[in-house]
Structure formats: C-alpha cells, structure tokens
Design a protein around this motif. Structure first.
Motif, mmCIF file in Angstrom:
data_model
loop_
_atom_site.group_PDB
_atom_site.id
_atom_site.type_symbol
_atom_site.label_atom_id
_atom_site.label_comp_id
_atom_site.label_asym_id
_atom_site.label_seq_id
_atom_site.Cartn_x
_atom_site.Cartn_y
_atom_site.Cartn_z
ATOM 1 N N GLY A 353 0.783 -1.225 0.000
ATOM 2 C CA GLY A 353 0.000 0.000 0.000
ATOM 3 C C GLY A 353 0.815 1.275 0.000
ATOM 4 N N GLU A 354 2.159 1.164 -0.096
ATOM 5 C CA GLU A 354 3.011 2.357 -0.097
ATOM 6 C C GLU A 354 3.015 3.042 -1.456
ATOM 7 O OE1 GLU A 354 6.866 1.984 2.133
ATOM 8 O OE2 GLU A 354 6.261 -0.129 2.202
ATOM 9 N N VAL A 355 2.724 2.291 -2.511
ATOM 10 C CA VAL A 355 2.621 2.847 -3.866
ATOM 11 C C VAL A 355 1.193 2.665 -4.347
ATOM 12 C CG1 VAL A 355 3.355 2.586 -6.263
ATOM 13 C CG2 VAL A 355 5.049 2.467 -4.445
ATOM 14 N N SER A 356 0.630 3.697 -4.941
ATOM 15 C CA SER A 356 -0.758 3.658 -5.376
ATOM 16 C C SER A 356 -0.972 2.620 -6.480
ATOM 17 C CB SER A 356 -1.170 5.049 -5.888
ATOM 18 O OG SER A 356 -2.459 4.994 -6.467
ATOM 19 N N ILE A 357 -2.078 1.872 -6.383
ATOM 20 C CA ILE A 357 -2.413 0.889 -7.417
ATOM 21 C C ILE A 357 -2.793 1.581 -8.727
ATOM 22 C CG2 ILE A 357 -3.169 -0.880 -5.793
ATOM 23 C CD1 ILE A 357 -6.052 -0.050 -6.388
ATOM 24 N N LYS A 358 -2.945 2.902 -8.675
ATOM 25 C CA LYS A 358 -3.244 3.654 -9.893
ATOM 26 C C LYS A 358 -2.075 3.638 -10.865
ATOM 27 C CE LYS A 358 -6.302 6.687 -7.288
ATOM 28 N NZ LYS A 358 -6.400 7.972 -6.600
ATOM 29 N N ASN A 359 -0.894 3.196 -10.379
ATOM 30 C CA ASN A 359 0.273 3.133 -11.251
ATOM 31 C C ASN A 359 0.235 1.936 -12.195
ATOM 32 O OD1 ASN A 359 2.252 5.361 -10.382
ATOM 33 N ND2 ASN A 359 1.624 4.472 -8.443
ATOM 34 N N LEU A 360 -0.670 0.965 -11.928
ATOM 35 C CA LEU A 360 -0.807 -0.169 -12.834
ATOM 36 C C LEU A 360 -1.370 0.316 -14.171
ATOM 37 C CD1 LEU A 360 -2.295 -3.022 -10.598
ATOM 38 C CD2 LEU A 360 -0.043 -2.985 -11.670
ATOM 39 N N SER A 361 -0.756 -0.122 -15.251
ATOM 40 C CA SER A 361 -1.205 0.297 -16.579
ATOM 41 C C SER A 361 -1.595 -0.908 -17.426
ATOM 42 C CB SER A 361 -0.097 1.078 -17.300
ATOM 43 O OG SER A 361 0.169 2.287 -16.643
ATOM 44 N N GLY A 362 -2.609 -0.714 -18.260
ATOM 45 C CA GLY A 362 -3.031 -1.749 -19.193
ATOM 46 C C GLY A 362 -2.666 -1.369 -20.615
ATOM 47 N N PRO A 363 -3.205 -2.087 -21.583
ATOM 48 C CA PRO A 363 -2.855 -1.854 -22.993
ATOM 49 C C PRO A 363 -3.127 -0.435 -23.483
ATOM 50 C CG PRO A 363 -4.002 -3.943 -22.741
ATOM 51 C CD PRO A 363 -4.085 -3.251 -21.418
ATOM 52 N N ILE A 364 -4.182 0.205 -22.964
ATOM 53 C CA ILE A 364 -4.521 1.551 -23.446
ATOM 54 C C ILE A 364 -3.414 2.544 -23.098
ATOM 55 C CG2 ILE A 364 -6.163 3.452 -23.271
ATOM 56 C CD1 ILE A 364 -8.328 1.360 -22.615
ATOM 57 N N ASN A 365 -2.986 2.523 -21.836
ATOM 58 C CA ASN A 365 -1.940 3.454 -21.413
ATOM 59 C C ASN A 365 -0.595 3.107 -22.043
ATOM 60 O OD1 ASN A 365 -1.391 5.803 -19.739
ATOM 61 N ND2 ASN A 365 -0.122 4.461 -18.486
ATOM 62 N N ILE A 366 -0.327 1.800 -22.190
ATOM 63 C CA ILE A 366 0.916 1.378 -22.836
ATOM 64 C C ILE A 366 0.936 1.847 -24.289
ATOM 65 C CG2 ILE A 366 2.270 -0.624 -23.588
ATOM 66 C CD1 ILE A 366 1.293 -2.065 -21.071
ATOM 67 N N ALA A 367 -0.224 1.745 -24.957
ATOM 68 C CA ALA A 367 -0.319 2.211 -26.342
ATOM 69 C C ALA A 367 -0.043 3.709 -26.433
ATOM 70 C CB ALA A 367 -1.696 1.892 -26.908
ATOM 71 N N LYS A 368 -0.587 4.466 -25.477
ATOM 72 C CA LYS A 368 -0.358 5.916 -25.463
ATOM 73 C C LYS A 368 1.131 6.222 -25.332
ATOM 74 C CE LYS A 368 -1.240 10.016 -22.636
ATOM 75 N NZ LYS A 368 -1.911 10.531 -21.418
ATOM 76 N N HIS A 369 1.799 5.550 -24.377
ATOM 77 C CA HIS A 369 3.226 5.802 -24.172
ATOM 78 C C HIS A 369 4.063 5.281 -25.347
ATOM 79 C CE1 HIS A 369 3.234 7.588 -20.184
ATOM 80 N NE2 HIS A 369 2.288 6.736 -19.850
ATOM 81 N N ALA A 370 3.606 4.210 -25.976
ATOM 82 C CA ALA A 370 4.301 3.716 -27.166
ATOM 83 C C ALA A 370 4.279 4.770 -28.261
ATOM 84 C CB ALA A 370 3.660 2.422 -27.659
ATOM 85 N N GLY A 429 -4.313 -24.991 -9.976
ATOM 86 C CA GLY A 429 -3.406 -23.857 -10.059
ATOM 87 C C GLY A 429 -3.693 -22.996 -11.271
ATOM 88 N N ARG A 430 -3.972 -23.633 -12.410
ATOM 89 C CA ARG A 430 -4.280 -22.883 -13.626
ATOM 90 C C ARG A 430 -5.542 -22.037 -13.452
ATOM 91 N NH1 ARG A 430 -1.792 -24.302 -18.448
ATOM 92 N NH2 ARG A 430 -0.316 -26.047 -18.301
ATOM 93 N N MET A 431 -6.547 -22.608 -12.803
ATOM 94 C CA MET A 431 -7.800 -21.875 -12.574
ATOM 95 C C MET A 431 -7.563 -20.656 -11.687
ATOM 96 S SD MET A 431 -10.420 -25.098 -12.067
ATOM 97 C CE MET A 431 -11.806 -24.038 -11.637
ATOM 98 N N ILE A 432 -6.752 -20.857 -10.651
ATOM 99 C CA ILE A 432 -6.417 -19.737 -9.765
ATOM 100 C C ILE A 432 -5.625 -18.683 -10.535
ATOM 101 C CG2 ILE A 432 -5.058 -19.061 -7.730
ATOM 102 C CD1 ILE A 432 -5.717 -21.838 -6.555
ATOM 103 N N GLY A 433 -4.694 -19.141 -11.371
ATOM 104 C CA GLY A 433 -3.885 -18.232 -12.173
ATOM 105 C C GLY A 433 -4.722 -17.391 -13.114
ATOM 106 N N VAL A 434 -5.683 -18.028 -13.790
ATOM 107 C CA VAL A 434 -6.572 -17.299 -14.696
ATOM 108 C C VAL A 434 -7.346 -16.240 -13.923
ATOM 109 C CG1 VAL A 434 -8.627 -17.496 -16.140
ATOM 110 C CG2 VAL A 434 -6.774 -19.163 -16.383
ATOM 111 N N PHE A 435 -7.857 -16.615 -12.755
ATOM 112 C CA PHE A 435 -8.628 -15.675 -11.927
ATOM 113 C C PHE A 435 -7.771 -14.469 -11.539
ATOM 114 C CE2 PHE A 435 -9.727 -14.192 -7.631
ATOM 115 C CZ PHE A 435 -11.013 -13.718 -7.868
ATOM 116 N N LEU A 436 -6.550 -14.723 -11.080
ATOM 117 C CA LEU A 436 -5.663 -13.635 -10.662
ATOM 118 C C LEU A 436 -5.308 -12.718 -11.825
ATOM 119 C CD1 LEU A 436 -3.219 -15.551 -8.258
ATOM 120 C CD2 LEU A 436 -5.003 -13.912 -7.619
ATOM 121 N N LEU A 437 -5.052 -13.313 -12.998
ATOM 122 C CA LEU A 437 -4.709 -12.498 -14.168
ATOM 123 C C LEU A 437 -5.892 -11.650 -14.634
ATOM 124 C CD1 LEU A 437 -2.425 -14.606 -16.526
ATOM 125 C CD2 LEU A 437 -1.844 -12.615 -15.171
ATOM 126 N N VAL A 438 -7.092 -12.236 -14.598
ATOM 127 C CA VAL A 438 -8.287 -11.484 -14.980
ATOM 128 C C VAL A 438 -8.490 -10.301 -14.035
ATOM 129 C CG1 VAL A 438 -10.812 -11.561 -15.109
ATOM 130 C CG2 VAL A 438 -9.458 -13.388 -16.140
#
Length: 455
Positions: A353-370, A429-438
């Motif tokens: 919690g020391e760094v804001s989760i708002k720093n996580l970026s998805g494809p849209i923000n990555i595309a902008k920076h690209a 494990g795969r099911m848990i992994g899919v859930f976490l990634l989603v």
C-alpha cells in the motif's frame, strides 16, 4: 483520430517485438536442447499469416490478436507422440531442461532490455540539462535549499549531465524514501551541497507526480501568457476569452508565464476566478470557473486553453548525451539491473500500500506511451521498449500458474518431492492463475479508462 491510429500502430509494433523476443527465447533454447517445436505463434486467434519451415516442419504463425504468443512443443500431455519421437517430447526431458526452456522467455526479455539500452546509449540524443524551474514554498526541495535556475550536477556524488540520468537517481531514492545529497550549481558557476530529506515523505507514492512530491519543477522555456487554442464548449470559450488575449492577472495575482496561469487554475477546480486580460489596447475582466477534471485520481481545474506559442529552448540548455560502443556495455547492464530492482520494489510496495495501485497500466496506457515515445524518436522508443521488456520479464516470472513463473514454481516442487505435481493440482493452479490475471488486467483496464476520463 490520427493520434489513435498512430498510437495503435506504435503499440502493435512494440508489443509484437517484445512478444517475439520472449517466445523466441523459449523456441531457441528448446531447439538447442533437442525438443521438437511444432508451432511458433505471435498472437492468438485466427491466423493471418503462416508458413512451415525446417526439418521438423515447424509452423510459424502470426495471429489476429497480438496480445500474446506461444511456442507449442511436442508433448505427450497434449496428444499422441510417435515412439521414435518420444525422446524429443517436452514432458520426457530432464527437469533442468524443462526449467531452462521455460525460464528462457523472461531471460530473453532482460537480454533484449540490455541490447535496447546499449543501442540507445550508443545512438545518443539531445537532452535537457537538469536545471531547476519553480520551487514550491515549504516543500522538501525548498527546505533543502533548492533554488530556481540552479543545475543538479550530482546526486550522491554521481554526475547527472541530463534530466534522464538525474531521474534515474531520484526515483529509486524516492521509492526507498532515502535521503540523498544533491550538488547544485548556481548560474554564476558555484557549487553547493544540499540534503533532500526523502525520508520525510508520507503516504502513498505516485511516481507520476514525482516533482509535485519533491516540490520543484524542471526548468521549462518561458511561455508568454497568450491564449492560443480554445476548446469548443470550454469554460474559457463560454466566458468570452479569445485567441491572442494576454492574461495579466488572476484574482489580483500577476501572471508572467502561461505555466503560472495553468498551475493557479489547476488548484482551483470549480471556483469562480477573476481574469484580467488585455485585448489589443483594451483591458477587461472576465469571470471563468474551471471545470472539475479527475486526473490520476486527483481533481484538478481546467478552463480549456493552450498557449499561443511554445517557448524556445536555448542551446546552452541542451546536451548531446551518448556513450562509446564499449562504454555502453556496462552501462546498459547496470541500467537493466537497476530498472529491474526498481520495478520489483514498486511491485512489492503495491502490495503493502506504499505505492498507489493507480500506477498499474493496461494496454490503453501502454499504447499511449508507445505512441508518444515513438514520436519522440528512436532513442525514446528504445528506452520505452527496454522498460516494458523488463516489466514483461518480471510479470512472467511471478509464481502464478499459467505464467512462466507458475511453471517454474511447479518444477521447484518437483525437484523437492522427486515427482511432478498431480494433474489435479496443476489444473487447480491454472484456474487460480486465470482468476488472478483477470483481476489484475481488470484493474489495469480500469486505471486506463480513469486516465482517459480524467484527461
């Protein structure tokens, strides 16, 4: 519309390069260790191009959805394998071979980052000297004795010839909240030492607002407070502001630069402000109420105008920063190492919690920076590719089933217990992994959308 197309193309080029590098790592090591590769695919979904090459008749595919890729190897878990080829099946390989093949993908991401940084250093580019602009009253920088127009020449005795190098020294210290010693050079040429007390930072860290956190801005060329672009339907247009109007005062506060105006407005969203302007030979007063805009989770004020002219950067503020072919080798390795450590620390502080989760970026923000980095030139684009490649390498090494790190985690368990994990355990494990990634991707997309709405 043009920006959208350009950013999308830049994103597709960037992500395709990084995926190809990652999957080539798996492919190359598998081939070297004698495993038969059936398919090498960039992207998922419907193939838009394919070819078959080599003695093993490996199929090379480019698919319609370029958000991933895979290397399909001969494996008894995925189908029948002829007796004469069983020795080349992935599942028949020694644990260390399987470990090496899976680890090769992230490893190639880090190797690519080294190569990209190396090329970036060798090519070189014009960059700004790290000269301080405005200093906020009572801020960390003000308490440390920072002054406008002073140049940062060293941080902890390490030279900082350009802003990029200074930032590379500043950001890890901010994340660690370590106090640093900064050497400043005055316009007259005298040097002085200053202690920047970063250990006094409290609350969540947001690297996007680094200078706001420290209390100073990089030097910018002077921009006259003349109105240029006015957005349709904006508060400025509704109040009657016109192109080439000069902003003299806001609420009695004298305005000498366009940035003075934008900073004042930014901090007063929703408040009626009294603008005194000059138009030709006349002086008049307009009341403008900045609209409330959310930007990176913070409400700011905007009136919807841009400057008439961009300030010119004097030659003495620009440095050509590059390295020789051999000098660039250790620097690129060190840069990759420090960026890897910084990314891991940021990731850890996201969970605490020391760094804001708002720093996580998805494809849209990555595309902008690209798109932004590509438009800034090859040097910037290489830097972007290197940083994202490091992030992809770290992401894939997370111990989440379905990622490379999850497979490596299962192999470690196999080494310890002497036999592979059960099919049931692997499936769970795969099911848990899919859930976490989603969940992770959902949060990243949400942040991207909020940035778009905020801007």
């Amino acid at each position: 519309m043009f920006d959208f197309i350009y950013f999308t193309l830049a994103f597709l080029v960037a992500i395709s390069i990084l995926i190809a590098i990652h999957e080539f790592g798996h492919f190359w090591v598998a081939k070297k260790l004698g495993v038969k590769v059936l398919r090498f695919s960039i992207g998922f979904g419907r193939p838009i191009w394919r070819t078959v090459r080599g003695e093993d008749r490996t199929e090379y595919v480019i698919s319609a959805l370029p958000l991933g890729g895979y290397v399909q190897m001969l494996d008894e878990k995925e189908g029948t394998v002829k007796d004469e080829e069983k020795h080349r099946a992935f599942n028949r390989q020694h644990i260390w071979k399987r470990f090496a093949i899976v680890a090769a993908g992230p490893a190639f991401n880090f190797l690519f980052a080294v190569a990209a940084f190396w090329l970036m250093f060798v090519i070189g580019a014009n960059a700004l000297k790290p000269v301080i602009g405005d200093v906020t009253e009572n801020s960390l920088a003000a308490k440390a004795g920072f002054q406008s127009e002073h140049e940062i020449v060293a941080i902890n005795d390490k030279p900082t010839p350009v802003w990029e190098v200074a930032m590379h020294q500043l950001l890890p210290a901010v994340v660690d909240r370590d106090s640093i010693n900064v050497t400043l050079r005055s316009p007259s040429g005298s040097d002085s030492e200053h202690k920047l007390a970063l250990d006094e930072i409290r609350g969540e860290l947001d690297p996007d607002n680094l200078f706001e956190l420290l209390g100073f801005e990089p030097w910018r060329p002077r921009v006259e407070p003349l109105v240029g672009q006015i957005l349709e339907g904006s508060p400025a247009e509704q109040a009657g502001l016109q192109r080439e109007d000069r902003i003299l005062e806001i609420d009695g506060r004298k305005i000498t630069q366009f940035t003075d105006m934008s900073e004042y407005v930014r901090q007063r969203s929703g408040e009626p402000l009294e603008f005194r302007i000059s138009r030709g030979d006349e002086s008049r007063t307009l009341t403008i109420t900045p609209r409330i805009v959310e930007q990176d989770g913070t409400e700011i004020g905007q009136i919807g105008i841009g400057p008439l002219e961009r300030g010119e950067i004097p030659e003495e503020m620009i440095v050509y920063y590059d390295h020789s072919i051999f000098e660039a080798i250790p620097k690129s390795v060190a840069q990759t190492g420090s960026m890897t450590v910084l990314t891991l620390k940021m990731l850890g502080k996201l969970f605490t919690g020391e760094v804001s989760i708002k720093n996580l970026s998805g494809p849209i923000n990555i595309a902008k920076h690209a798109g932004l980095s590509a438009s800034a030139g090859l040097n910037r684009f290489l830097n972007f590719l290197a940083i994202v490649s490091i992030s992809l390498g770290i992401l894939n090494l997370l111990p989440i089933p379905i990622l490379d790190g999850g497979h490596l985690m299962f192999y470690v368990v196999e080494m310890i217990k002497g036999s592979p994990v059960s099919a049931e355990t692997e499936m769970t494990g795969r099911m848990i992994g899919v859930f976490l990634l989603v969940m992770l991707m959902g949060l990243a997309f949400y942040n991207d959308i909020m940035r778009l709405v905020g801007n």
